[in-house]
Design a protein around this motif. Structure first.
Motif, PDB file in Angstrom:
ATOM      1  N   GLU A   1      -3.933 -13.970   6.118  1.00  0.00           N
ATOM      2  CA  GLU A   1      -4.347 -12.583   6.318  1.00  0.00           C
ATOM      3  C   GLU A   1      -5.621 -12.505   7.148  1.00  0.00           C
ATOM      4  OE1 GLU A   1      -4.715 -10.567   2.575  1.00  0.00           O
ATOM      5  OE2 GLU A   1      -2.682  -9.750   2.721  1.00  0.00           O
ATOM      6  N   SER A   2      -6.555 -13.417   6.883  1.00  0.00           N
ATOM      7  CA  SER A   2      -7.812 -13.420   7.639  1.00  0.00           C
ATOM      8  C   SER A   2      -7.562 -13.659   9.113  1.00  0.00           C
ATOM      9  CB  SER A   2      -8.767 -14.482   7.080  1.00  0.00           C
ATOM     10  OG  SER A   2      -9.258 -14.113   5.815  1.00  0.00           O
ATOM     11  N   LEU A   3      -6.750 -14.656   9.426  1.00  0.00           N
ATOM     12  CA  LEU A   3      -6.481 -14.955  10.829  1.00  0.00           C
ATOM     13  C   LEU A   3      -5.737 -13.814  11.503  1.00  0.00           C
ATOM     14  CD1 LEU A   3      -5.534 -18.756  10.844  1.00  0.00           C
ATOM     15  CD2 LEU A   3      -7.767 -17.680  11.141  1.00  0.00           C
ATOM     16  N   GLN A   4      -4.826 -13.172  10.777  1.00  0.00           N
ATOM     17  CA  GLN A   4      -4.099 -12.046  11.366  1.00  0.00           C
ATOM     18  C   GLN A   4      -5.033 -10.871  11.662  1.00  0.00           C
ATOM     19  OE1 GLN A   4      -0.118 -11.221   9.429  1.00  0.00           O
ATOM     20  NE2 GLN A   4      -0.707 -12.988   8.212  1.00  0.00           N
ATOM     21  N   MET A   5      -6.110 -10.744  10.899  1.00  0.00           N
ATOM     22  CA  MET A   5      -7.080  -9.666  11.121  1.00  0.00           C
ATOM     23  C   MET A   5      -8.183 -10.099  12.082  1.00  0.00           C
ATOM     24  SD  MET A   5      -7.497  -7.869   7.378  1.00  0.00           S
ATOM     25  CE  MET A   5      -7.845  -9.373   6.476  1.00  0.00           C
ATOM     26  N   LYS A   6      -7.976 -11.274  12.734  1.00  0.00           N
ATOM     27  CA  LYS A   6      -8.968 -11.829  13.670  1.00  0.00           C
ATOM     28  C   LYS A   6     -10.284 -12.149  12.981  1.00  0.00           C
ATOM     29  CE  LYS A   6      -6.917  -9.618  17.732  1.00  0.00           C
ATOM     30  NZ  LYS A   6      -6.152 -10.825  18.068  1.00  0.00           N
ATOM     31  N   ALA A   7     -10.197 -12.408  11.684  1.00  0.00           N
ATOM     32  CA  ALA A   7     -11.366 -12.880  10.938  1.00  0.00           C
ATOM     33  C   ALA A   7     -11.348 -14.417  10.934  1.00  0.00           C
ATOM     34  CB  ALA A   7     -11.352 -12.308   9.525  1.00  0.00           C
ATOM     35  N   HIS A   8     -12.084 -15.036  10.018  1.00  0.00           N
ATOM     36  CA  HIS A   8     -12.293 -16.469  10.096  1.00  0.00           C
ATOM     37  C   HIS A   8     -12.120 -17.144   8.738  1.00  0.00           C
ATOM     38  CE1 HIS A   8     -14.925 -14.201  12.859  1.00  0.00           C
ATOM     39  NE2 HIS A   8     -14.473 -15.052  13.769  1.00  0.00           N
TER      40      HIS A   8
END
Length: 450
Positions: A214-221
């Protein structure tokens, strides 16, 4: 694992668990059919060589892997003046020219070297294409190793582990088996108990995969905050995501207590090379923590033997910014018999590696970086990845090898009109151009074929 891109986190963990279980399966033959004993009269000294140098531990350095002469020169330099050297050359797919050059050098100096080739393919499947400025290829070297093995002057260790969960991703089972085999040679073999203990936490792993995805899909880390060798495991896992999944270096990043002082790498502090090489906990606090968001995943990696006051203090700082904080923490509860501290550390390292491999792979699968079990966003930065890109295109388009290679070249050179110089150039010249063009990735080529 062909359906790994269609399943949820729990099912993904079970697929990875079954793949890793094959490491411990007994085959009908013993792959280690040669055993040797070394009884030196003087102190043994262990060292390492990495294609691309120490920076390859933190960032993708694929091009040096294609240079056999560089591999030989580095080996010659580090072993100058040594009388007896046991050299273990590791190429999981029996393909790396860098390693081939080193093994060739050893075979020419068997009075000093006992070369060992460690990989996970049969010798007849070793790469047979020409190498840069060389009159031999990897398969030639592997066959010469087999010939010398009959006289116990060289050895080939190539157990068959079964296919990787993500096709061609040798950082997974290949990397785990390499760690087990090397530590079996140097100290003591690992027990399947580590595997059972790790995957007894499958539900927790599945939850972490889901959150990281989910983090990567939201361009988070995703940030790994590790102590001692577990920090190194985290740094390695994070750095491998760049060439494997076409990830940005800051999608998944690792940090280690005391930075390069804890790494103890030969080339020392590399932080002057850029942000990819800023790896200390203090660096994290100074540069990442102020902008940390609730969408970022924090994963602490430590053991009961680490400074728990330090762990707690840093965790408290992180909690002020986000509640998305998790930990892989190792203690002694699962072990009912006394265990040597070095062996215990190795078990913790392997367990951590399996967990992080699952998390980073699963997160990128959920982000759409894998189709079936193929890496479709890999970067074409060396000859191995060049060939792999062509094979992937062939598989999913049905076009001929020639058509797929031409499509790949059109993407590399950004033109539909390929000159004779382009089509006749050596592979390493193509990858050199691709290295200078960050966006040359497999997923772009499918639209340029036929």
């Amino acid at each position: 694992s062909r359906d790994i891109d269609r399943v949820n986190g729990k099912q993904m963990v079970q697929i990875l668990r079954k793949c890793d279980a094959e490491i411990f399966e007994k085959k009908n033959h013993d792959p280690f059919h040669q055993v040797w004993h070394i009884t030196p009269k003087q102190k043994q000294i262990c060292s390492y060589i990495i294609a691309g140098g120490d920076r390859a531990m933190l960032t993708s350095q694929e091009a040096p892997e294609d240079d056999p002469a560089l591999g030989a020169r580095m080996l010659d330099k580090i072993c100058a003046g040594k009388k007896h050297v046991l050299f273990v050359g590791i190429s999981c797919g029996m393909s790396a020219p860098f390693v081939a050059g080193q093994l060739d050098f050893c075979l020419k100096h068997l009075d000093v070297f006992t070369p060992v080739l460690l990989g996970f393919n049969p010798v007849h499947m070793a790469r047979s294409e020409p190498m840069q400025d060389c009159s031999f290829h990897f398969k030639d070297v592997a066959e010469r190793m087999i010939a010398e093995q009959r006289h116990k002057k060289a050895f080939v260790l190539n157990p068959v582990l079964g296919a990787e969960a993500i096709s061609g991703s040798s950082r997974m089972k290949g990397g785990s088996a390499t760690k087990i085999i090397l530590e079996s040679i140097l100290l003591a073999g690992h027990e399947a108990m580590v595997y059972e203990t790790t995957y007894s936490h499958s539900d927790e792993l599945a939850a972490l995969i889901h959150q990281a995805g989910e983090s990567l899909q939201m361009k988070a880390h995703v940030y790994y905050i590790g102590w001692q060798t577990l920090g190194i495991i985290g740094l390695t896992d994070a750095s491998e995501c760049v060439p494997t999944f076409g990830a940005d270096f800051d999608d998944i990043r690792g940090f280690i207590n005391n930075g390069f002082r804890e790494m103890k790498n030969k080339e020392g502090d590399l932080s002057f090379l850029g942000p990819e090489f800023v790896i200390g906990h203090k660096d994290f606090v100074d540069t990442i923590l102020p902008s940390l968001s609730q969408n970022d995943v924090m994963l602490f990696l430590f053991t009961v033997n680490d400074d728990l006051h330090e762990v707690t203090a840093l965790a408290d700082q992180v909690r002020r910014r986000t509640s998305n904080l998790h930990a892989i923490a190792h203690d002694l509860e699962k072990f009912t018999i006394p265990v040597n501290s070095v062996v215990m550390r190795q078990r913790w390292e392997l367990s951590t590696k399996w967990c992080l491999n699952a998390i980073s792979t699963g997160a990128h699968v959920l982000k759409g970086k894998v189709y079936m079990n193929y890496m479709i966003d890999l970067r074409v930065t060396n000859s191995k990845l060049y060939r792999r890109a062509i094979n992937i295109l062939q598989r999913f388009t049905g076009c001929s090898k020639g058509e797929c290679e031409r499509a790949l070249l059109r993407a590399i050179y950004s033109t539909d009109d390929l000159s004779e110089d382009m089509t006749s150039a050596d592979v390493w010249k193509h990858t050199d151009v691709a290295n200078r063009r960050d966006q040359v990735r497999t997923r772009l080529f499918i639209f340029t074929i036929c």
